[in-house]
Design an enzyme around this catalytic site. Sequence first.
Site, PDB file in Angstrom:
ATOM      1  N   GLY B  47      58.400  81.858  -6.383  1.00 46.57           N
ATOM      2  CA  GLY B  47      59.255  80.945  -7.142  1.00 46.57           C
ATOM      3  C   GLY B  47      59.044  79.517  -6.671  1.00 46.57           C
ATOM      4  O   GLY B  47      58.846  79.265  -5.474  1.00 46.57           O
ATOM      5  N   GLY B  49      61.062  76.707  -7.877  1.00 47.75           N
ATOM      6  CA  GLY B  49      62.151  75.799  -8.238  1.00 47.75           C
ATOM      7  C   GLY B  49      62.534  74.942  -7.045  1.00 47.75           C
ATOM      8  O   GLY B  49      61.749  74.774  -6.105  1.00 47.75           O
ATOM      9  N   LEU B  50      63.742  74.413  -7.072  1.00 48.30           N
ATOM     10  CA  LEU B  50      64.151  73.531  -5.974  1.00 48.30           C
ATOM     11  C   LEU B  50      64.058  74.246  -4.632  1.00 48.30           C
ATOM     12  O   LEU B  50      63.583  73.669  -3.651  1.00 48.30           O
ATOM     13  CB  LEU B  50      65.574  73.045  -6.210  1.00 48.30           C
ATOM     14  CG  LEU B  50      65.693  71.985  -7.298  1.00 48.30           C
ATOM     15  CD1 LEU B  50      67.149  71.620  -7.520  1.00 48.30           C
ATOM     16  CD2 LEU B  50      64.897  70.738  -6.932  1.00 48.30           C
ATOM     17  N   ALA B  51      64.495  75.507  -4.581  1.00 44.66           N
ATOM     18  CA  ALA B  51      64.474  76.217  -3.301  1.00 44.66           C
ATOM     19  C   ALA B  51      63.035  76.574  -2.908  1.00 44.66           C
ATOM     20  O   ALA B  51      62.571  76.216  -1.822  1.00 44.66           O
ATOM     21  CB  ALA B  51      65.344  77.471  -3.379  1.00 44.66           C
ATOM     22  N   GLY B  52      62.329  77.265  -3.786  1.00 43.04           N
ATOM     23  CA  GLY B  52      60.981  77.733  -3.447  1.00 43.04           C
ATOM     24  C   GLY B  52      59.983  76.604  -3.303  1.00 43.04           C
ATOM     25  O   GLY B  52      59.125  76.626  -2.407  1.00 43.04           O
ATOM     26  N   ARG B 337      86.132  75.180 -15.280  1.00 40.74           N
ATOM     27  CA  ARG B 337      85.241  75.903 -16.191  1.00 40.74           C
ATOM     28  C   ARG B 337      85.739  77.290 -16.566  1.00 40.74           C
ATOM     29  O   ARG B 337      85.764  77.653 -17.738  1.00 40.74           O
ATOM     30  CB  ARG B 337      83.864  76.059 -15.542  1.00 40.74           C
ATOM     31  CG  ARG B 337      83.105  74.775 -15.482  1.00 40.74           C
ATOM     32  CD  ARG B 337      81.800  74.949 -14.727  1.00 40.74           C
ATOM     33  NE  ARG B 337      81.060  73.687 -14.747  1.00 40.74           N
ATOM     34  CZ  ARG B 337      79.877  73.523 -14.191  1.00 40.74           C
ATOM     35  NH1 ARG B 337      79.284  74.520 -13.572  1.00 40.74           N
ATOM     36  NH2 ARG B 337      79.276  72.360 -14.250  1.00 40.74           N
ATOM     37  N   HIS B 408      75.617  80.790 -17.491  1.00 37.17           N
ATOM     38  CA  HIS B 408      74.574  79.864 -17.029  1.00 37.17           C
ATOM     39  C   HIS B 408      74.254  79.929 -15.542  1.00 37.17           C
ATOM     40  O   HIS B 408      73.312  79.282 -15.105  1.00 37.17           O
ATOM     41  CB  HIS B 408      74.877  78.437 -17.464  1.00 37.17           C
ATOM     42  CG  HIS B 408      75.709  77.682 -16.496  1.00 37.17           C
ATOM     43  ND1 HIS B 408      75.323  76.466 -16.007  1.00 37.17           N
ATOM     44  CD2 HIS B 408      76.863  77.992 -15.920  1.00 37.17           C
ATOM     45  CE1 HIS B 408      76.248  76.051 -15.173  1.00 37.17           C
ATOM     46  NE2 HIS B 408      77.175  76.953 -15.095  1.00 37.17           N
ATOM     47  N   GLU B 432      69.366  80.280  -5.781  1.00 37.76           N
ATOM     48  CA  GLU B 432      70.249  81.113  -6.609  1.00 37.76           C
ATOM     49  C   GLU B 432      69.986  82.606  -6.401  1.00 37.76           C
ATOM     50  O   GLU B 432      70.840  83.440  -6.675  1.00 37.76           O
ATOM     51  CB  GLU B 432      70.084  80.744  -8.096  1.00 37.76           C
ATOM     52  CG  GLU B 432      71.156  81.343  -9.000  1.00 37.76           C
ATOM     53  CD  GLU B 432      71.013  80.969 -10.480  1.00 37.76           C
ATOM     54  OE1 GLU B 432      70.226  80.061 -10.796  1.00 37.76           O
ATOM     55  OE2 GLU B 432      71.686  81.600 -11.315  1.00 37.76           O
ATOM     56  N   ARG B 442      80.937  78.717  -8.574  1.00 36.92           N
ATOM     57  CA  ARG B 442      80.210  77.562  -8.043  1.00 36.92           C
ATOM     58  C   ARG B 442      80.758  76.283  -8.652  1.00 36.92           C
ATOM     59  O   ARG B 442      81.026  76.220  -9.849  1.00 36.92           O
ATOM     60  CB  ARG B 442      78.728  77.683  -8.362  1.00 36.92           C
ATOM     61  CG  ARG B 442      77.913  76.508  -7.886  1.00 36.92           C
ATOM     62  CD  ARG B 442      76.436  76.669  -8.150  1.00 36.92           C
ATOM     63  NE  ARG B 442      76.096  76.700  -9.561  1.00 36.92           N
ATOM     64  CZ  ARG B 442      76.144  75.654 -10.371  1.00 36.92           C
ATOM     65  NH1 ARG B 442      76.534  74.476  -9.916  1.00 36.92           N
ATOM     66  NH2 ARG B 442      75.811  75.773 -11.637  1.00 36.92           N
TER      67      ARG B 442
END
Lengths: 216, 641
Positions: B47, B49-52, B337, B408, B432, B442
């Site tokens: 992955g 994304g921001l983390a990976g 939310r 989401h 996530e 969250r």
Amino acid sequence: MSFLEMLDVLNERLILEGDDPIAFDHDCREGICGMCGMVINGVAHGEQRATTTCQLHMRHFEDNATITIEPWRAAPFPVVKDLVVDRSAFDRIIQAGGFVSVPAGSAPDAHSIPVRKEDADAAFDAATCIGCGACVAACPNGSASLFTAAKITHLSLLPQGQPERLSRAKAMVDQMDAEGFGGCTNTGECTAVCPKGIPLDTIAQMNTDYLKANAK
Amino acid sequence: MKFTEGSEIRDTRAPEGPIEDRWEKRKFAAKLVNPANKRKLNVIVVGTGLAGGSAAATLGELGYNVKSFCYQDTPRRAHSIAAQGGINAAKNYRGDGDSIYRLFYDTVKGGDFRARESNVYRLAQVSVNIIDQAVAQGVPFAREYGGLLDTRSFGGAQVSRTFYARGQTGQQLLLGAYQALERQVAAGTVEMFTRHEMLDLIVADGRARGIIVRDMVTGEIERHTADAVVLASGGYGNVFFLSTNAKGCNTTAIWRAHERGAYFANPCYTQIHPTCIPVSGEYQSKLTLMSESLRNDGRVWVPLRKGDERAPGDIPDDERDYYLERIYPAFGNLVPRDIASRAAKNVCDEGRGVGPGGLGVYLDFRDAINRLGRDAVEKKYGNLFEMYERITGENPYDVPMRIYPAVHYTMGGLWVDYDLQSTIPGLFVIGEANFSDHGANRLGASALMQGLADGYFVLPTTLGDYLAAGPFGEVDEQAVAEAELKVRSKIDRLLAVNGTRTPDSFHRELGKLMWDYCGMERTEESLRKALDRIPELRKEFWENVKVSGTAEELNQVLEKAGRVADFFDLAELMCLDALVRSESCGGHFRAESQDSEGEALRDDESFAHVSAWEYSPDGEPVLHKEPLEYEYVKMTQRSYK
């Protein structure tokens, strides 16, 4: 129904009839990931301005109209299958210098260097490029100048990008040429189809930095 | 579905002592790897994304040998790119009373007391470094005329701590991480594998030692071995078919790791966002979020009378029900939310919903336009109005918007300890894909913060501590061959069915079932129905799915079929988890557990724990509870009236 949902329906039909569905790239379907892209009736991402293919809707087409769909066509973007093309040349242009060298944990406090709001806004405008490749597909020369210039301009306008500014421009432009993209002759087709409206004057910024780098 | 209860999880490896010192202590205690040895250690990151992306870049910088995998054509496309709002950080640049402790407090409370205090405190501490890092990379955050960073306020907080880059904060942060990653690719420390999908985890001698992947262009099945594996493959919201996730987001990487022994924690915790564009027809393929900020000036209403089919403009004020303002006079249209989402569902269930299928409520700007003028409204929300019109073909200046809640984000994920290590040694899970920091709900602008905290700052330290004992030598050939065979036989099985329904049609049906029975509101009855129906549908899938083409080519139908197969198994576990947790908390609302005013009622006596599920091949998962203790933030019931 969106344009890609129309292709979904077509593909569901093809699968059940035992035919091969049409392969196409897509992911976020909200105009930001840059994965989708096809030439629709001769125009990259279709006729609607400032729009990615996934943001197109079928209500903009007439009933019973015949729509022509083609993949991006450019030698540095070889077709993988159907409408899927290989855009890894863009990654290699970024690898050549599209970054600021700053290892994690070494950064000073974010407020230690103020940035003029005008510069930050202009940098942002260039940084919104989604790397879809429409600029290349639309250019009669198959040039990647708008893509490359967007990144060069984004980083050139910020103080953080200054130390590597000239070496970056030189390395990225040289890589763009090495990948086989054509030169820019200012036709402006790229910015006309760009879903994010990256301005053409970024190319002037790129050329300035590139000339300065070569003059050294 | 049956389950058994296993032993409690007592040790999460969080250091003892005052909460503000714990991360310092852990960092100092972590063993270091000398630079010459780092080159001999191989790490796989799945992955980008921001983390990976941030993890692979940082591990590369440190000198490890990294292989990074993503299913897209380039790492820059990961779905972090679509995050709009911003990223929280306890910088207190406004001097409005923010602090690390306050961000910690807000996050624990916002998570409805179902997150770990130690993890959340560390997240708040590290948040300040993320902003520094991103600015140094050239992320063009919004600035004020003085040249300093601008911030805005966001839901669940009374301070202004959200940094943003117009409505594209996720994009700009991801491009920062992507550029750092490509820099490492050029430096030769990271080898990038795009259009590759992880299909199994290799576990040998009790350690995670690699992955089996499919090259999505050639169809080739490849083995990649390493000394540690990091999963950063995102959330599983697409189990509902319709969600705001990208089409490709899936659970396969974490689910197959779960089948190999990694516990799955709190699978039922799902976040449903109240302001999305409603479903418009049966061909809908995904949902689009509209920024929550619209609720600042828009008024939410439905007709007072059931089945009122008049155009909204023809319904006079005294025949409209501004239900949020009526039920929650103190917060009105700005309730959190989960509450706004549930209220919309309730009025639609009463038959008062608007638009096709009656699944929508109005978000009306008439009064704002009369009060502020059209120009002022356009300045504030022009781009959002345009986005809405582009999708629906309706002009929100003239006709009220229609909105409806949509899935989401998923707070649940693979269980990890304080070091972000799963129950399989050597398997780390970040972003996530893990469950760790958000509890049962969250807060807005906290997903970007967690992804980057894990990738840039936490994992590089804790993974080093694990790798200091390596390299771990040759990987047992039998374990690799067994994993490869399992992948191949699953693919063969999918291709052999040759039935009469497409993978998408099964996915749609599963998603609808999950939305109806395990969505915004869950009851014992609905969950039992789902648990009866899912196995039937799964059986039909394996007997009647149609996958065209072959395994040895680019085959998007085959990719989809494999992901849907895993969604079935995950869906079942989600429903079981939701059934067992008979309290309401955060995004998990059990209709049986509400107070006299219809608000979510926690049961701290019975459920102040993490539910970590162990996979069992005989179909009876084992529940391990990790007790949650609150030393710093006092447990209270939320109220917004």
